[in-house]
Design a protein around this motif. Sequence first.
Motif, PDB file in Angstrom:
ATOM      1  N   MET A   1      44.847 123.602  72.853  1.00  0.00           N
ATOM      2  CA  MET A   1      44.360 122.233  72.839  1.00  0.00           C
ATOM      3  C   MET A   1      45.482 121.285  72.380  1.00  0.00           C
ATOM      4  O   MET A   1      46.230 121.611  71.469  1.00  0.00           O
ATOM      5  N   ILE A   2      45.546 120.112  73.018  1.00  0.00           N
ATOM      6  CA  ILE A   2      46.584 119.143  72.636  1.00  0.00           C
ATOM      7  C   ILE A   2      46.182 118.454  71.335  1.00  0.00           C
ATOM      8  O   ILE A   2      45.034 118.029  71.179  1.00  0.00           O
ATOM      9  N   THR A   3      47.114 118.375  70.409  1.00  0.00           N
ATOM     10  CA  THR A   3      46.874 117.599  69.188  1.00  0.00           C
ATOM     11  C   THR A   3      47.649 116.294  69.303  1.00  0.00           C
ATOM     12  O   THR A   3      48.861 116.311  69.544  1.00  0.00           O
ATOM     13  N   LEU A   4      46.964 115.191  69.167  1.00  0.00           N
ATOM     14  CA  LEU A   4      47.612 113.880  69.326  1.00  0.00           C
ATOM     15  C   LEU A   4      48.178 113.396  68.001  1.00  0.00           C
ATOM     16  O   LEU A   4      47.650 113.708  66.924  1.00  0.00           O
ATOM     17  N   ASN A   5      49.251 112.630  68.091  1.00  0.00           N
ATOM     18  CA  ASN A   5      49.843 112.041  66.886  1.00  0.00           C
ATOM     19  C   ASN A   5      48.920 110.974  66.310  1.00  0.00           C
ATOM     20  O   ASN A   5      48.174 110.319  67.054  1.00  0.00           O
ATOM     21  N   THR A   6      48.993 110.786  65.026  1.00  0.00           N
ATOM     22  CA  THR A   6      48.316 109.648  64.388  1.00  0.00           C
ATOM     23  C   THR A   6      49.373 108.858  63.625  1.00  0.00           C
ATOM     24  O   THR A   6      50.399 109.417  63.249  1.00  0.00           O
ATOM     25  N   PRO A   7      49.140 107.549  63.403  1.00  0.00           N
ATOM     26  CA  PRO A   7      50.143 106.780  62.656  1.00  0.00           C
ATOM     27  C   PRO A   7      50.241 107.271  61.215  1.00  0.00           C
ATOM     28  O   PRO A   7      49.274 107.837  60.692  1.00  0.00           O
ATOM     29  N   ALA A   8      51.398 107.030  60.599  1.00  0.00           N
ATOM     30  CA  ALA A   8      51.557 107.425  59.193  1.00  0.00           C
ATOM     31  C   ALA A   8      50.650 106.562  58.336  1.00  0.00           C
ATOM     32  O   ALA A   8      50.707 105.329  58.418  1.00  0.00           O
ATOM     33  N   PRO A   9      49.778 107.177  57.543  1.00  0.00           N
ATOM     34  CA  PRO A   9      48.872 106.351  56.729  1.00  0.00           C
ATOM     35  C   PRO A   9      49.610 105.568  55.646  1.00  0.00           C
ATOM     36  O   PRO A   9      50.702 105.945  55.253  1.00  0.00           O
ATOM     37  N   ILE A  10      48.993 104.478  55.234  1.00  0.00           N
ATOM     38  CA  ILE A  10      49.510 103.668  54.120  1.00  0.00           C
ATOM     39  C   ILE A  10      48.564 103.932  52.951  1.00  0.00           C
ATOM     40  O   ILE A  10      47.341 103.925  53.126  1.00  0.00           O
ATOM     41  N   ALA A  11      49.138 104.185  51.776  1.00  0.00           N
ATOM     42  CA  ALA A  11      48.297 104.654  50.662  1.00  0.00           C
ATOM     43  C   ALA A  11      47.246 103.632  50.223  1.00  0.00           C
ATOM     44  O   ALA A  11      46.079 103.969  50.031  1.00  0.00           O
ATOM     45  N   HIS A  12      47.677 102.392  50.050  1.00  0.00           N
ATOM     46  CA  HIS A  12      46.758 101.414  49.443  1.00  0.00           C
ATOM     47  C   HIS A  12      46.793 100.073  50.173  1.00  0.00           C
ATOM     48  O   HIS A  12      47.852  99.641  50.639  1.00  0.00           O
ATOM     49  N   ALA A  13      45.640  99.414  50.185  1.00  0.00           N
ATOM     50  CA  ALA A  13      45.546  98.076  50.796  1.00  0.00           C
ATOM     51  C   ALA A  13      44.912  97.101  49.811  1.00  0.00           C
ATOM     52  O   ALA A  13      44.153  97.497  48.918  1.00  0.00           O
ATOM     53  N   GLY A  14      45.232  95.838  49.993  1.00  0.00           N
ATOM     54  CA  GLY A  14      44.637  94.809  49.137  1.00  0.00           C
ATOM     55  C   GLY A  14      44.764  93.443  49.791  1.00  0.00           C
ATOM     56  O   GLY A  14      45.374  93.293  50.860  1.00  0.00           O
ATOM     57  N   ILE A  15      44.164  92.438  49.140  1.00  0.00           N
ATOM     58  CA  ILE A  15      44.251  91.058  49.641  1.00  0.00           C
ATOM     59  C   ILE A  15      45.532  90.446  49.079  1.00  0.00           C
ATOM     60  O   ILE A  15      45.738  90.404  47.860  1.00  0.00           O
ATOM     61  N   LEU A  16      46.402  89.964  49.975  1.00  0.00           N
ATOM     62  CA  LEU A  16      47.707  89.443  49.565  1.00  0.00           C
ATOM     63  C   LEU A  16      47.732  87.927  49.460  1.00  0.00           C
ATOM     64  O   LEU A  16      48.615  87.365  48.805  1.00  0.00           O
TER      65      LEU A  16
END
Length: 331
Positions: A1-16
């Motif tokens: 089965m083909i495994t597709l790439n996923t984007p590199a996750p970003i650890a944390h998000a917030g309101i800037l």
Amino acid sequence: MITLNTPAPIAHAGILGLGVFRPERVVTNDEICLKIDSNDEWIQERSGIIERRHAGANEHVVSMATAAARKALADAGITAEQLDLVMVATVTHRYQTPSASVEVAAALGAVNAAATDTSAACAGFCYGLGIADGMIRSGVAKYILLIGAEKLSEIVDFEDRGTAFLFADGAGAVIVGPTEAQGIGPTIWGADGTQLDAIIMEPDVFTAERSGKPSVLTMQGQQVFRWAVGQMGDVCAQAMAAAGVTVNDLAAFVPHQANNRITDALIKQLNLPDHVVVARDIQYSGNTSAASVPLALDRLRENSEVKSGDLVLMVGFGAGLVHAAQVALVP
Ligand code: UT7
């Protein structure tokens, strides 16, 4: 089965960053009462509203959203070119298609951004914040512009005394992006389409077009009131528990500005300590649907009632019926 790439996750998000647009024209309760059988005292007592703002003939969702967005970008120190996604939460954009977001992106010069609207009525901003948080942490986008913008004066029947005094216009925008520590708690959200008729624009746009009678907002006020008071306290409690905080950690409570009596009931249910500042922007802005939470947060920050890094609890609820809540750190 083909495994597709996923984007590199970003650890944390917030309101800037945060920015708002309030139309210039102030509309008093007395002016509203020229067309309905009501009075200033009743409106203030039953809703908390003293006055509201209505956009001018040449102001609309896109222009108000763009003005708020420019301030949010400046507040965050981000350029329009850095944006990966522009998202407008609205129910009052002039066209069913294309979206308000594509126009806002073009007006800002956000040439690298995707653009899409989200339709979750008065929960639209909190819905959008949940979506933006997830998209950033999954690595799909780095910088997202989220705007709640409404020109409700366009769809209100000013002869309907159940809605004429409530709804108003404005826009509030935030930039959501990577942060060192997580600045947005998990979003607790939901939808109950069985209560479709509680707040709805009628007739539908196609019938309106054929009949030449424009669609207007209709609301079963008591039904919505009971639902909000019955459910939103628990939703807020869940949002705090999911983030691992309690009312003692809060600096402010910023509920959707629907009715001061709903806010009062939620304060009691949540047992909010005295140190928690409560947003009452409804007094001067009315109910601006998707714009109400960022407008109310901005007023608290403007009045130095909250500062950067403070924890706020936000909850949006409205037509659908839909709701969404989360805690977040003030930019
Ligand atoms: O943003 C989306 C979410 N929206 C909301 O959360 C809105 C929720 N609903 C509300 O905020 C309230 O239902 C309203 C503010 C819209 C209305 O207040 P209410 O206390 O629910 O009023 P009501 O419909 O129960 O009416 C109470 C009384 C009635 O008179 P009687 O039968 O007691 O003699 C109404 O006829 O007030 C009367 N009334 C008014 N009187 C003066 C209704 N509207 C008005 C008015 N002015 N505009």
